[in-house]
Structure formats: C-alpha cells, structure tokens
Design a protein around this motif. Structure first.
Motif, PDB file in Angstrom:
ATOM      1  N   ALA A 192       0.817  -1.209   0.000  1.00 41.78           N
ATOM      2  CA  ALA A 192       0.000   0.000   0.000  1.00 41.78           C
ATOM      3  C   ALA A 192       0.855   1.266   0.000  1.00 41.78           C
ATOM      4  O   ALA A 192       0.453   2.295  -0.551  1.00 41.78           O
ATOM      5  N   ALA A 193       2.024   1.185   0.603  1.00 41.39           N
ATOM      6  CA  ALA A 193       2.929   2.332   0.657  1.00 41.39           C
ATOM      7  C   ALA A 193       4.359   1.839   0.500  1.00 41.39           C
ATOM      8  O   ALA A 193       4.647   0.655   0.685  1.00 41.39           O
ATOM      9  N   ARG A 194       5.257   2.733   0.144  1.00 39.92           N
ATOM     10  CA  ARG A 194       6.662   2.362  -0.028  1.00 39.92           C
ATOM     11  C   ARG A 194       7.248   1.864   1.290  1.00 39.92           C
ATOM     12  O   ARG A 194       7.068   2.479   2.338  1.00 39.92           O
ATOM     13  N   ALA A 195       7.990   0.775   1.213  1.00 37.69           N
ATOM     14  CA  ALA A 195       8.658   0.217   2.395  1.00 37.69           C
ATOM     15  C   ALA A 195      10.020   0.905   2.533  1.00 37.69           C
ATOM     16  O   ALA A 195      11.074   0.306   2.315  1.00 37.69           O
ATOM     17  N   VAL A 196       9.981   2.181   2.928  1.00 43.22           N
ATOM     18  CA  VAL A 196      11.190   2.996   2.914  1.00 43.22           C
ATOM     19  C   VAL A 196      12.228   2.533   3.931  1.00 43.22           C
ATOM     20  O   VAL A 196      13.423   2.869   3.809  1.00 43.22           O
ATOM     21  N   ARG A 235      10.079  -1.178  -2.074  1.00 46.64           N
ATOM     22  CA  ARG A 235      10.614   0.168  -1.871  1.00 46.64           C
ATOM     23  C   ARG A 235      10.284   1.115  -3.027  1.00 46.64           C
ATOM     24  O   ARG A 235      10.468   2.333  -2.903  1.00 46.64           O
ATOM     25  N   SER A 236       9.826   0.582  -4.143  1.00 48.95           N
ATOM     26  CA  SER A 236       9.674   1.381  -5.354  1.00 48.95           C
ATOM     27  C   SER A 236       8.426   2.264  -5.321  1.00 48.95           C
ATOM     28  O   SER A 236       7.542   2.121  -4.485  1.00 48.95           O
ATOM     29  N   TYR A 237       8.377   3.149  -6.306  1.00 52.25           N
ATOM     30  CA  TYR A 237       7.269   4.091  -6.441  1.00 52.25           C
ATOM     31  C   TYR A 237       6.172   3.533  -7.348  1.00 52.25           C
ATOM     32  O   TYR A 237       6.419   2.670  -8.181  1.00 52.25           O
ATOM     33  N   THR A 238       4.987   4.077  -7.207  1.00 52.32           N
ATOM     34  CA  THR A 238       3.963   3.939  -8.231  1.00 52.32           C
ATOM     35  C   THR A 238       4.111   5.129  -9.182  1.00 52.32           C
ATOM     36  O   THR A 238       4.833   6.094  -8.899  1.00 52.32           O
ATOM     37  N   THR A 239       3.394   5.077 -10.296  1.00 49.79           N
ATOM     38  CA  THR A 239       3.449   6.186 -11.252  1.00 49.79           C
ATOM     39  C   THR A 239       3.032   7.495 -10.593  1.00 49.79           C
ATOM     40  O   THR A 239       3.712   8.524 -10.738  1.00 49.79           O
ATOM     41  N   ASP A 240       1.936   7.475  -9.863  1.00 50.39           N
ATOM     42  CA  ASP A 240       1.420   8.701  -9.242  1.00 50.39           C
ATOM     43  C   ASP A 240       2.374   9.220  -8.169  1.00 50.39           C
ATOM     44  O   ASP A 240       2.564  10.438  -8.035  1.00 50.39           O
ATOM     45  N   GLU A 241       2.980   8.317  -7.391  1.00 46.01           N
ATOM     46  CA  GLU A 241       3.904   8.749  -6.339  1.00 46.01           C
ATOM     47  C   GLU A 241       5.126   9.432  -6.941  1.00 46.01           C
ATOM     48  O   GLU A 241       5.591  10.456  -6.436  1.00 46.01           O
ATOM     49  N   LEU A 242       5.651   8.852  -8.008  1.00 45.45           N
ATOM     50  CA  LEU A 242       6.841   9.445  -8.617  1.00 45.45           C
ATOM     51  C   LEU A 242       6.513  10.773  -9.278  1.00 45.45           C
ATOM     52  O   LEU A 242       7.290  11.740  -9.178  1.00 45.45           O
ATOM     53  N   ALA A 243       5.365  10.858  -9.927  1.00 44.72           N
ATOM     54  CA  ALA A 243       4.953  12.117 -10.545  1.00 44.72           C
ATOM     55  C   ALA A 243       4.779  13.214  -9.502  1.00 44.72           C
ATOM     56  O   ALA A 243       5.067  14.387  -9.763  1.00 44.72           O
ATOM     57  N   ALA A 273      20.766 -19.370  -6.567  1.00 40.44           N
ATOM     58  CA  ALA A 273      21.359 -19.726  -5.267  1.00 40.44           C
ATOM     59  C   ALA A 273      22.697 -19.024  -5.090  1.00 40.44           C
ATOM     60  O   ALA A 273      23.461 -18.856  -6.038  1.00 40.44           O
ATOM     61  N   GLY A 274      22.965 -18.608  -3.862  1.00 39.77           N
ATOM     62  CA  GLY A 274      24.228 -17.938  -3.583  1.00 39.77           C
ATOM     63  C   GLY A 274      24.282 -16.505  -4.084  1.00 39.77           C
ATOM     64  O   GLY A 274      25.362 -15.935  -4.237  1.00 39.77           O
ATOM     65  N   SER A 275      23.101 -15.905  -4.353  1.00 43.41           N
ATOM     66  CA  SER A 275      23.034 -14.509  -4.780  1.00 43.41           C
ATOM     67  C   SER A 275      21.950 -13.792  -3.979  1.00 43.41           C
ATOM     68  O   SER A 275      21.172 -14.408  -3.251  1.00 43.41           O
ATOM     69  N   PHE A 276      21.887 -12.481  -4.156  1.00 39.78           N
ATOM     70  CA  PHE A 276      20.875 -11.675  -3.485  1.00 39.78           C
ATOM     71  C   PHE A 276      19.688 -11.362  -4.403  1.00 39.78           C
ATOM     72  O   PHE A 276      18.805 -10.582  -4.029  1.00 39.78           O
ATOM     73  N   ILE A 277      19.663 -11.939  -5.592  1.00 42.31           N
ATOM     74  CA  ILE A 277      18.697 -11.544  -6.612  1.00 42.31           C
ATOM     75  C   ILE A 277      17.253 -11.637  -6.122  1.00 42.31           C
ATOM     76  O   ILE A 277      16.483 -10.665  -6.222  1.00 42.31           O
ATOM     77  N   ARG A 278      16.868 -12.798  -5.617  1.00 43.06           N
ATOM     78  CA  ARG A 278      15.451 -12.980  -5.266  1.00 43.06           C
ATOM     79  C   ARG A 278      15.045 -12.110  -4.078  1.00 43.06           C
ATOM     80  O   ARG A 278      14.064 -11.359  -4.154  1.00 43.06           O
ATOM     81  N   ASP A 279      15.771 -12.190  -2.977  1.00 46.10           N
ATOM     82  CA  ASP A 279      15.404 -11.413  -1.789  1.00 46.10           C
ATOM     83  C   ASP A 279      15.442  -9.918  -2.067  1.00 46.10           C
ATOM     84  O   ASP A 279      14.506  -9.177  -1.711  1.00 46.10           O
ATOM     85  N   ASP A 280      16.510  -9.459  -2.706  1.00 46.53           N
ATOM     86  CA  ASP A 280      16.639  -8.026  -2.951  1.00 46.53           C
ATOM     87  C   ASP A 280      15.662  -7.543  -4.017  1.00 46.53           C
ATOM     88  O   ASP A 280      15.194  -6.391  -3.971  1.00 46.53           O
ATOM     89  N   GLY A 281      15.351  -8.405  -4.975  1.00 51.35           N
ATOM     90  CA  GLY A 281      14.367  -8.019  -5.980  1.00 51.35           C
ATOM     91  C   GLY A 281      13.002  -7.756  -5.370  1.00 51.35           C
ATOM     92  O   GLY A 281      12.328  -6.767  -5.698  1.00 51.35           O
ATOM     93  N   LEU A 282      12.582  -8.611  -4.452  1.00 52.39           N
ATOM     94  CA  LEU A 282      11.301  -8.418  -3.773  1.00 52.39           C
ATOM     95  C   LEU A 282      11.322  -7.177  -2.881  1.00 52.39           C
ATOM     96  O   LEU A 282      10.348  -6.428  -2.814  1.00 52.39           O
ATOM     97  N   THR A 283      12.452  -6.957  -2.229  1.00 55.00           N
ATOM     98  CA  THR A 283      12.583  -5.749  -1.411  1.00 55.00           C
ATOM     99  C   THR A 283      12.543  -4.513  -2.292  1.00 55.00           C
ATOM    100  O   THR A 283      11.931  -3.495  -1.929  1.00 55.00           O
ATOM    101  N   SER A 284      13.188  -4.566  -3.451  1.00 49.85           N
ATOM    102  CA  SER A 284      13.196  -3.426  -4.370  1.00 49.85           C
ATOM    103  C   SER A 284      11.786  -3.041  -4.779  1.00 49.85           C
ATOM    104  O   SER A 284      11.451  -1.847  -4.847  1.00 49.85           O
TER     105      SER A 284
END
Length: 240
Positions: free
Chosen positions: A6-10, A204-212, A190-201
């Motif tokens: 619902a909101a950015r996980a800042v 943390r990301s914006y919606t179109t309206d939030e960024l505008a 395996a042995g990377s941060f791709i999956r965990d960090d991708g979900l966190t990203s």
C-alpha cells in the motif's frame, strides 16, 4: 508470498547494500544482473529509442549512474559496436566493490568504470549527451532523490537526455517476480541476493502517481511494461 504494498517500504534495506555483504554472493549477484535485466529492463529498447538515434548524429557521451556490475553499459557498447557507432560510455557507482568487479568484466569493450558520486562529476564540469540509471531511484531518500535529479540534469549537455528507469510497485509486479524466480531460487539464483533483494526493491519502489508527485517541474513520468517506470527530462531546442 504476501507483502504490504500500500505504501513504499522505505525502511526496508537490500542485502547487497550492506557494506559487510558476502563478497562471493555480491559478485554472483552482479553476474546475474545481466540475465535479470535482459528480461526486466529491456536494454535493447533503451538503445533503439534513445541511444542509437543520437549516436547516428555523431559521437555521444553516455553516463550510467549507479551502474552496479556495469551490464547495461556493456550491452549498449556491444550494440554501438555492431552498428559501427561511436560513443564514450562511463559506468559510475559509489561502491568500489561494484566498479572493481565491473571493470574486470569489460572484455575490451572500452567502457570507463568510475567509483565516484554524481556530485563530483558536476563539480568537475562534466557533461553527457545521455544520462541513464536503472533501479537506482528506489534506493534514495526523498532528499537524495531530489539531489540526484538536480545533479543529473546539470550533467546533461545541450539537447541532452536524462532517463531514470525503475520498477513500478504493485501486486502484479511482486507476484510475477516472486513466481518467476521461485523455480530458480535453489539453483540458478542460489548464492546470490537476486530474489530477496528483488522483492525488497519492489516494496521500496514508487507507483506512477507517487513518482509524478515528487518529480520536479520539467520531468515526465512514463509507465512501461513489465511494471516499469521512467522519469525523463529532455532538453528541447529552446534550452528548457
């Protein structure tokens, strides 16, 4: 897998941003960015729309801010070489771990890898025809975002372009990334941060309206697929 979108996980932090992150996992993550970004970020589309038309008019200077492992720069360099177009490409990152690893992967493409802050390039009076970033904006604090946008605009040469690309937060994006990476979590990823960090990203990301809502005057927000955002500033012939 469920997450509150619902909101950015800042306050969420990506594991690879930890200065003490495991070096082996970090480098494997850089290596895998090439595969992930080919699907998610579509660098070929960036090349066809923004880079090639400008390069056909003469040599272009390109800056990738927060370049990480440098995969975007190397993709652009290969496309330019294939089309026999000339460019000076700089991959910029504030983390020496990233620039050191990226420089070792160049393979003669001629990309320049620099460990520095954008503000340092501004103070040095540098200018670029195209300033890009990929998956950078969601890492920044509100003040840091405004500073980044101001500095990257200052780095744009006459009739220059600044284009920051990122993920658009949403349930579909989160569900698709979670489902798409799950089969590879125990093998390819395996042995990377791709999956965990991708979900966190995504959290943390914006919606179109939030960024505008936070973009300064003169910047345009565009929505793309799959679940992409672009924050774009382009100088017109009047110099605005």
């Amino acid at each position: 897998m469920h997450a509150d979108l619902a909101a950015r996980a800042v306050d969420a932090r990506e594991l690879m941003d930890d200065p003490g992150a495991d070096r082996g996992m970090l480098e494997r993550t850089y290596r895998l960015f090439r595969i992930v970004n080919a699907v998610v970020s579509r660098p070929g589309a960036v090349y066809r729309r923004d880079v090639r038309p400008r390069a056909r008019a003469g040599q272009v200077r390109i800056l990738d801010v927060g370049a990480g492992g440098g995969d975007l720069c190397r993709v652009l360099a290969r496309h330019l070489a294939r089309d026999r177009l000339d460019a000076d490409i700089t991959a910029l990152d504030a983390d020496e771990r990233a620039t050191a690893w990226a420089a070792a992967q160049d393979g003669g493409l001629g990309v320049t890898y620099r460990c520095a802050l954008v503000a340092e390039l501004v103070r040095a009076g540098e200018a670029f025809d195209i300033v890009l970033s990929n998956h950078l904006l969601h890492h920044l604090s509100p003040a840091g975002l405004q500073e980044m946008l101001a500095d990257t605009r200052r780095l744009a040469a006459p009739r220059g372009l600044v284009a920051h690309h990122d993920i658009a937060r949403g349930r579909t994006a989160y569900a698709l990334f979670a489902a798409g990476t799950w089969p590879f979590a125990a093998n390819l990823l395996a042995g990377s941060f791709i999956r965990d960090d991708g979900l966190t990203s995504i959290r943390r990301s914006y919606t179109t309206d939030e960024l505008a809502a936070v973009a300064p005057p003169g910047w345009t927000v565009r929505r793309g697929v799959p679940a992409r955002l672009e924050l774009r500033w382009e100088q017109d012939d009047a110099g605005s």
